[in-house]
Write an enzyme that holds these catalytic residues in place. Structure first.
Site, PDB file in Angstrom:
ATOM      1  N   LYS A  16      -6.742  29.420  52.064  1.00  0.00           N
ATOM      2  CA  LYS A  16      -6.574  29.979  50.716  1.00  0.00           C
ATOM      3  C   LYS A  16      -5.564  29.112  49.964  1.00  0.00           C
ATOM      4  O   LYS A  16      -4.369  29.169  50.218  1.00  0.00           O
ATOM      5  CB  LYS A  16      -6.059  31.426  50.804  1.00  0.00           C
ATOM      6  CG  LYS A  16      -6.026  32.116  49.454  1.00  0.00           C
ATOM      7  CD  LYS A  16      -4.629  32.644  49.151  1.00  0.00           C
ATOM      8  CE  LYS A  16      -4.359  32.967  47.710  1.00  0.00           C
ATOM      9  NZ  LYS A  16      -4.504  31.856  46.750  1.00  0.00           N
ATOM     10  N   GLU A  64       7.069  29.945  55.813  1.00  0.00           N
ATOM     11  CA  GLU A  64       8.075  29.021  55.262  1.00  0.00           C
ATOM     12  C   GLU A  64       8.276  29.394  53.805  1.00  0.00           C
ATOM     13  O   GLU A  64       7.340  29.333  53.013  1.00  0.00           O
ATOM     14  CB  GLU A  64       7.605  27.576  55.435  1.00  0.00           C
ATOM     15  CG  GLU A  64       7.576  27.146  56.890  1.00  0.00           C
ATOM     16  CD  GLU A  64       8.865  27.467  57.642  1.00  0.00           C
ATOM     17  OE1 GLU A  64       9.948  27.099  57.161  1.00  0.00           O
ATOM     18  OE2 GLU A  64       8.799  28.128  58.696  1.00  0.00           O
ATOM     19  N   GLU A 115      16.604  31.840  43.679  1.00  0.00           N
ATOM     20  CA  GLU A 115      15.775  30.634  43.544  1.00  0.00           C
ATOM     21  C   GLU A 115      15.121  30.624  42.165  1.00  0.00           C
ATOM     22  O   GLU A 115      14.416  31.557  41.797  1.00  0.00           O
ATOM     23  CB  GLU A 115      14.688  30.599  44.629  1.00  0.00           C
ATOM     24  CG  GLU A 115      13.919  29.290  44.609  1.00  0.00           C
ATOM     25  CD  GLU A 115      12.801  29.228  45.640  1.00  0.00           C
ATOM     26  OE1 GLU A 115      12.035  30.187  45.751  1.00  0.00           O
ATOM     27  OE2 GLU A 115      12.691  28.169  46.308  1.00  0.00           O
ATOM     28  N   CYS A 136      10.955  23.328  47.369  1.00  0.00           N
ATOM     29  CA  CYS A 136      11.746  24.327  48.098  1.00  0.00           C
ATOM     30  C   CYS A 136      13.080  23.707  48.490  1.00  0.00           C
ATOM     31  O   CYS A 136      14.079  24.397  48.663  1.00  0.00           O
ATOM     32  CB  CYS A 136      10.995  24.804  49.316  1.00  0.00           C
ATOM     33  SG  CYS A 136      10.331  23.465  50.285  1.00  0.00           S
TER      34      CYS A 136
HETATM   35  P1  NAP Z   1       3.843  32.075  45.988  1.00  0.00           P
HETATM   36  O1  NAP Z   1       3.712  32.638  44.637  1.00  0.00           O
HETATM   37  O2  NAP Z   1       4.524  32.886  47.018  1.00  0.00           O
HETATM   38  O3  NAP Z   1       2.344  31.747  46.467  1.00  0.00           O
HETATM   39  C1  NAP Z   1       2.090  31.115  47.692  1.00  0.00           C
HETATM   40  C2  NAP Z   1       0.685  31.455  48.133  1.00  0.00           C
HETATM   41  O4  NAP Z   1       0.621  32.838  48.483  1.00  0.00           O
HETATM   42  C3  NAP Z   1      -0.356  31.245  47.037  1.00  0.00           C
HETATM   43  O5  NAP Z   1      -1.524  30.722  47.620  1.00  0.00           O
HETATM   44  C4  NAP Z   1      -0.568  32.649  46.536  1.00  0.00           C
HETATM   45  O6  NAP Z   1      -1.790  32.850  45.913  1.00  0.00           O
HETATM   46  C5  NAP Z   1      -0.502  33.418  47.830  1.00  0.00           C
HETATM   47  N1  NAP Z   1      -0.323  34.861  47.713  1.00  0.00           N
HETATM   48  C6  NAP Z   1       0.237  35.570  46.704  1.00  0.00           C
HETATM   49  N2  NAP Z   1       0.227  36.892  47.017  1.00  0.00           N
HETATM   50  C7  NAP Z   1      -0.353  37.018  48.228  1.00  0.00           C
HETATM   51  C8  NAP Z   1      -0.658  38.110  49.084  1.00  0.00           C
HETATM   52  N3  NAP Z   1      -0.357  39.367  48.766  1.00  0.00           N
HETATM   53  N4  NAP Z   1      -1.268  37.870  50.259  1.00  0.00           N
HETATM   54  C9  NAP Z   1      -1.589  36.618  50.612  1.00  0.00           C
HETATM   55  N5  NAP Z   1      -1.322  35.535  49.848  1.00  0.00           N
HETATM   56  C10 NAP Z   1      -0.716  35.734  48.673  1.00  0.00           C
HETATM   57  O7  NAP Z   1       4.562  30.645  45.961  1.00  0.00           O
HETATM   58  P2  NAP Z   1       4.306  29.417  44.985  1.00  0.00           P
HETATM   59  O8  NAP Z   1       4.804  29.764  43.639  1.00  0.00           O
HETATM   60  O9  NAP Z   1       2.906  28.921  45.123  1.00  0.00           O
HETATM   61  O10 NAP Z   1       5.251  28.315  45.652  1.00  0.00           O
HETATM   62  C11 NAP Z   1       6.614  28.244  45.395  1.00  0.00           C
HETATM   63  C12 NAP Z   1       7.414  28.900  46.499  1.00  0.00           C
HETATM   64  O11 NAP Z   1       7.099  28.318  47.741  1.00  0.00           O
HETATM   65  C13 NAP Z   1       8.921  28.692  46.325  1.00  0.00           C
HETATM   66  O12 NAP Z   1       9.583  29.871  46.663  1.00  0.00           O
HETATM   67  C14 NAP Z   1       9.231  27.588  47.327  1.00  0.00           C
HETATM   68  O13 NAP Z   1      10.562  27.552  47.757  1.00  0.00           O
HETATM   69  C15 NAP Z   1       8.284  27.927  48.425  1.00  0.00           C
HETATM   70  N6  NAP Z   1       8.011  26.783  49.284  1.00  0.00           N
HETATM   71  C16 NAP Z   1       8.587  26.742  50.520  1.00  0.00           C
HETATM   72  C17 NAP Z   1       8.382  25.649  51.348  1.00  0.00           C
HETATM   73  C18 NAP Z   1       9.018  25.575  52.704  1.00  0.00           C
HETATM   74  O14 NAP Z   1       8.629  24.722  53.485  1.00  0.00           O
HETATM   75  N7  NAP Z   1       9.973  26.425  53.015  1.00  0.00           N
HETATM   76  C19 NAP Z   1       7.589  24.596  50.906  1.00  0.00           C
HETATM   77  C20 NAP Z   1       7.002  24.672  49.651  1.00  0.00           C
HETATM   78  C21 NAP Z   1       7.221  25.762  48.843  1.00  0.00           C
HETATM   79  P3  NAP Z   1      -1.909  32.792  44.321  1.00  0.00           P
HETATM   80  O15 NAP Z   1      -1.397  31.448  43.917  1.00  0.00           O
HETATM   81  O16 NAP Z   1      -3.364  32.954  44.123  1.00  0.00           O
HETATM   82  O17 NAP Z   1      -1.063  33.907  43.797  1.00  0.00           O
END
Ligand code: NAP
Length: 515
Positions: free
Chosen positions: A205, A286, A416, A320
């Protein structure tokens, strides 16, 4: 024989040849825009009535492509296909699975600029950042292929006389791979292929904002020879179908990268044992970061300022690992701040399709609004000394923004933001620096700039983050060199691109035979 691993080199865009080739590639991608990408389930292309459009964040009117969205029935169909495919895929020799990744890496290397150009268009990445994302994806493919070959015979254990003991790793089952928008190629490809190469089958996904680059990767894996049903491409609405898949009794593991909020929700939902479920689901999560660059009083102050600026504003702070907090010793605080402001004012913000652009847009409207609201919070909590403005008339552009004199407990220092905003905080001494650095729920990356050997050794122990860097910035981990993952609310510290990562996708089996 496995050839030794070294990471994919970055393209030097100062060379005219490289610039020209990249421009040609961007021009080619322009001819590909607006295409439709269906689901891929068991190798079959499935178009759905519900579709989503992917836009260029630097130019809201430009559609990158449309993507079919899975509903629960199609998600169920994908689950059944993955379950069926698992029965044969798990029996493939690890080295044969690895060959598919090696081939995929070779294809991606040949089409590097094409993938990077999609990253420019769909994620708003400037050239260097896009190139680094593609290079990292290639690294993951190469590294995990090599790793699985190392693990294929398990690990030796002792056997007593008349006994033969073995310790091997076997695949888990069907995994759900959920990826974020910010490394839409590298993280998506890395998490997907780590699961696949270890003998599992997956439902992928992609992030809602960046599905086209994921669709291109799925095509590439097919071209590399991946059998049907091993990788099922199921773009869907996270909140609806995502929950369904996380809660599914046949889901064996979930590999999630994204925000703390969604990660915690998945962790909780996955913990509940469903009717018909025969295992405890494994969760790799993560999540976010609130990462700090710490500057000691005897640091190289130019290096310190550039480390702060590039860690804070690379890819508009949407990493991140982004250094969104600068903690500086009081003796050098004013000087470092001034140097950082000077550097920041020189950064070029604009269309990422131009080679000269340092910083492009943020990913979408919701993100733009969230970051701009944090800038308002910052005006209450600190002194705005650089940037602070946004312009969303064409794309989602926000100036690189610095706030000075922010209290360590302020929201700007704790939450964040995921945008180009950095908060400066003044520290009394080294103890105070470590105290502020660790005063966050997160624990992903950090950096210490110092020439004091004792402080380096102390930080090694006391600075509680998964990735700690000395005398450089806190972003830019390289696969196989700086395995990546965070402590505390930054997640499960899975250490992507590290020697333990694949083990999270397998279970160890002991066999003991008495002769
Ligand atoms: P996000 O909003 O949490 O979304 C991540 C993924 O989760 C997307 O594919 C999203 O789909 C999906 N998702 C949302 N709600 C869900 C649910 N209820 N069940 C299953 N999947 C669901 O994060 P983002 O904005 O894409 O990315 C930024 C975040 O990622 C930041 O907090 C960053 O720090 C973190 N990050 C962490 C790392 C690490 O290695 N620690 C690396 C990269 C990024 P949709 O897009 O369709 O909503």
């Amino acid at each position: 024989m496995v050839v030794s691993y070294s990471h994919e080199p970055f393209i030097n865009f100062k060379e005219e040849n490289n610039t020209r080739r990249f421009q040609e590639s961007l021009a080619y991608i322009k001819t590909q825009l607006g295409k439709h990408y269906p689901l891929v389930i068991n190798g079959e292309r499935i178009e759905t009535d519900e579709k989503t459009l992917s836009f260029n964040p630097a130019n809201k009117d430009e559609v990158i492509g449309s993507v079919s969205l899975a509903n629960k029935e199609l998600a169920e169909h994908a689950m059944q296909s993955a379950l069926d495919a698992f029965e044969s895929w798990k029996k493939w020799l690890p080295e044969h699975r690895a060959d598919i990744l090696f081939r995929a890496a070779a294809i991606m290397r040949r089409r590097k600029h094409e993938f990077s150009s999609y990253l420019v268009k769909e994620a708003g990445k400037p050239w260097n950042e896009a190139d680094a994302d593609t290079a990292e994806a290639i690294d993951f493919l190469e590294y995990y292929a090599r790793q699985v070959i190392e693990l294929k015979d398990g690990v030796p254990v002792k056997s007593r006389q008349g006994e033969y003991n073995q310790y091997n790793y076997v695949p888990l089952g069907v995994g759900i791979i959920i990826s974020p928008f910010n490394f839409p190629l590298a993280i998506m490809a890395g998490t997907a292929t780590a699961a696949i190469v270890t003998g599992n089958t997956i439902l992928l996904k992609p992030a809602g904002a960046t599905p086209v680059i994921a669709a291109k990767f799925v095509e590439l894996m097919e071209e590399a020879g991946l059998p049907k049903g091993v990788l099922n491409f199921v773009p869907c609405r996270g909140a609806e179908v995502g929950d369904y898949l996380v809660e599914h009794p046949k889901t064996r593991f979930i590999s999630f990268t994204g925000s703390r909020e969604v990660g915690c929700r998945i962790y909780e939902k996955a913990a509940k044992v469903q009717v018909g479920q025969k295992w405890l689901k494994r969760v790799i999560a993560e999540m976010g970061g609130k990462d700090t660059v710490v500057v000691d009083k005897d640091a190289d102050l130019d290096l310190a300022a550039s480390s702060i600026v590039y860690s804070a504003f690379g890819f508009a702070g949407q990493k991140c690992s982004a250094g969104s907090r600068a903690v500086v010793h009081q003796d050098v605080y004013d000087e470092v701040l001034e140097k950082a402001v000077t550097l920041t004012k020189k950064l070029t913000v604009g269309n990422p399709e131009e080679v000269s652009t340092y910083m492009g847009p943020v990913i979408h409207e919701a993100s733009y609004k969230k970051i701009m609201s944090y800038i308002e919070v910052g005006k209450e909590e600190g002194k705005l000394i650089a940037g602070g403005n946004g312009d969303d008339s064409k794309g989602y552009f926000i100036q690189p923004t610095i706030f000075a004199d922010v209290d360590e407990n302020a929201r700007l220092m704790q939450e964040e933001i995921f945008g180009p905003v950095v908060a400066f905080s003044k520290a009394k001494d080294f103890n105070h620096m470590m105290e502020i650095a660790n005063n966050t729920d997160y624990g992903l990356t950090g950096a210490l700039l110092t020439q004091n050997r004792e402080h380096i050794e102390r930080a090694r122990e006391e600075f509680h983050v998964g990735n700690l860097y000395f005398n450089r910035g806190c972003t830019g981990a390289i696969v196989g060199y700086q395995p990546f993952g965070g402590f505390n609310m930054s997640g499960t510290d899975s250490k992507a691109g590290g020697p333990d990562y694949l083990l999270l996708h397998m279970q160890a089996k002991t066999t003991s035979e008495t002769f």
